[in-house]
Design a protein around this motif. Sequence first.
Motif, PDB file in Angstrom:
ATOM      1  N   SER A   9      42.587  44.393  33.948  1.00 40.53           N
ATOM      2  CA  SER A   9      43.593  45.456  33.886  1.00 40.53           C
ATOM      3  C   SER A   9      43.229  46.567  34.861  1.00 40.53           C
ATOM      4  N   VAL A  10      44.237  47.088  35.545  1.00 41.07           N
ATOM      5  CA  VAL A  10      44.044  48.200  36.467  1.00 41.07           C
ATOM      6  C   VAL A  10      44.937  49.340  35.992  1.00 41.07           C
ATOM      7  N   HIS A  11      44.330  50.517  35.838  1.00 44.55           N
ATOM      8  CA  HIS A  11      45.067  51.689  35.381  1.00 44.55           C
ATOM      9  C   HIS A  11      44.887  52.805  36.402  1.00 44.55           C
ATOM     10  N   LEU A  12      45.954  53.532  36.658  1.00 42.23           N
ATOM     11  CA  LEU A  12      45.951  54.627  37.621  1.00 42.23           C
ATOM     12  C   LEU A  12      46.399  55.905  36.941  1.00 42.23           C
ATOM     13  N   GLY A  13      45.859  57.016  37.381  1.00 48.00           N
ATOM     14  CA  GLY A  13      46.283  58.310  36.872  1.00 48.00           C
ATOM     15  C   GLY A  13      46.050  59.366  37.942  1.00 48.00           C
ATOM     16  N   ASP A  14      46.680  60.516  37.763  1.00 46.64           N
ATOM     17  CA  ASP A  14      46.460  61.606  38.706  1.00 46.64           C
ATOM     18  C   ASP A  14      46.550  62.940  38.000  1.00 46.64           C
ATOM     19  N   GLN A  15      45.804  63.881  38.542  1.00 47.71           N
ATOM     20  CA  GLN A  15      45.825  65.246  38.039  1.00 47.71           C
ATOM     21  C   GLN A  15      45.130  66.138  39.051  1.00 47.71           C
ATOM     22  N   ALA A  35      42.167  40.890  43.412  1.00 47.86           N
ATOM     23  CA  ALA A  35      41.775  42.132  44.083  1.00 47.86           C
ATOM     24  C   ALA A  35      42.794  42.564  45.131  1.00 47.86           C
ATOM     25  N   LYS A  36      43.245  41.632  45.949  1.00 42.55           N
ATOM     26  CA  LYS A  36      44.210  41.967  46.992  1.00 42.55           C
ATOM     27  C   LYS A  36      45.554  42.382  46.390  1.00 42.55           C
ATOM     28  N   LYS A  37      46.005  41.643  45.375  1.00 37.70           N
ATOM     29  CA  LYS A  37      47.273  41.986  44.711  1.00 37.70           C
ATOM     30  C   LYS A  37      47.186  43.371  44.083  1.00 37.70           C
ATOM     31  N   ALA A  38      46.097  43.619  43.356  1.00 41.91           N
ATOM     32  CA  ALA A  38      45.935  44.904  42.667  1.00 41.91           C
ATOM     33  C   ALA A  38      45.872  46.061  43.654  1.00 41.91           C
ATOM     34  N   ALA A  39      45.155  45.879  44.765  1.00 42.98           N
ATOM     35  CA  ALA A  39      45.042  46.950  45.760  1.00 42.98           C
ATOM     36  C   ALA A  39      46.409  47.281  46.361  1.00 42.98           C
ATOM     37  N   GLN A  98      39.976  47.090  45.289  1.00 41.26           N
ATOM     38  CA  GLN A  98      39.469  45.751  45.611  1.00 41.26           C
ATOM     39  C   GLN A  98      38.054  45.550  45.094  1.00 41.26           C
ATOM     40  N   GLN A  99      37.193  46.516  45.304  1.00 41.35           N
ATOM     41  CA  GLN A  99      35.803  46.356  44.883  1.00 41.35           C
ATOM     42  C   GLN A  99      35.668  46.325  43.364  1.00 41.35           C
ATOM     43  N   LEU A 100      36.370  47.209  42.677  1.00 40.96           N
ATOM     44  CA  LEU A 100      36.272  47.227  41.217  1.00 40.96           C
ATOM     45  C   LEU A 100      36.890  45.972  40.598  1.00 40.96           C
ATOM     46  N   VAL A 101      38.019  45.536  41.125  1.00 43.56           N
ATOM     47  CA  VAL A 101      38.651  44.324  40.589  1.00 43.56           C
ATOM     48  C   VAL A 101      37.791  43.099  40.882  1.00 43.56           C
TER      49      VAL A 101
END
Length: 121
Positions: free
Chosen positions: A53-59, A9-13, A38-41
């Motif tokens: 897996s953590v995925h990010l996107g923006d729009q 969680a900490k690494k992903a955040a 952190q909460q989702l992981v």
Amino acid sequence: MFRADTWAAKKAAGQAVETVRGWGYPALDESDLAMVVQQLVTAAVADGGKRVSVHLGDQEQKVLVAVLSHVPGAPDDSVLGQVAALATVDSVGTDSAPDGRRMWAILDAAPRRPRTATTAA
């Protein structure tokens, strides 16, 4: 992708904040972003799989955080209420697929309107 351990969680955040910072959203609340990740992981790690897996996107001034636990059908979605309570979170959700449970949150990255002073009449 992260190994599903107590440090994930900490690494992903940290990685998510650094990545999104590079996208140029100066008004995004980075502490909300870090908390969402952190909460989702943490919830995904609790599902008991080997990886997360953590995925990010923006729009259009919105940032999506999607986390996949790689374990189908997780029993506890209470984390979604905690995530939804954050000030810049617009929506949250979850679904399950053959490749595992997905949890997601959309954060508002648009600049906030300044508060105007009100006067008593």
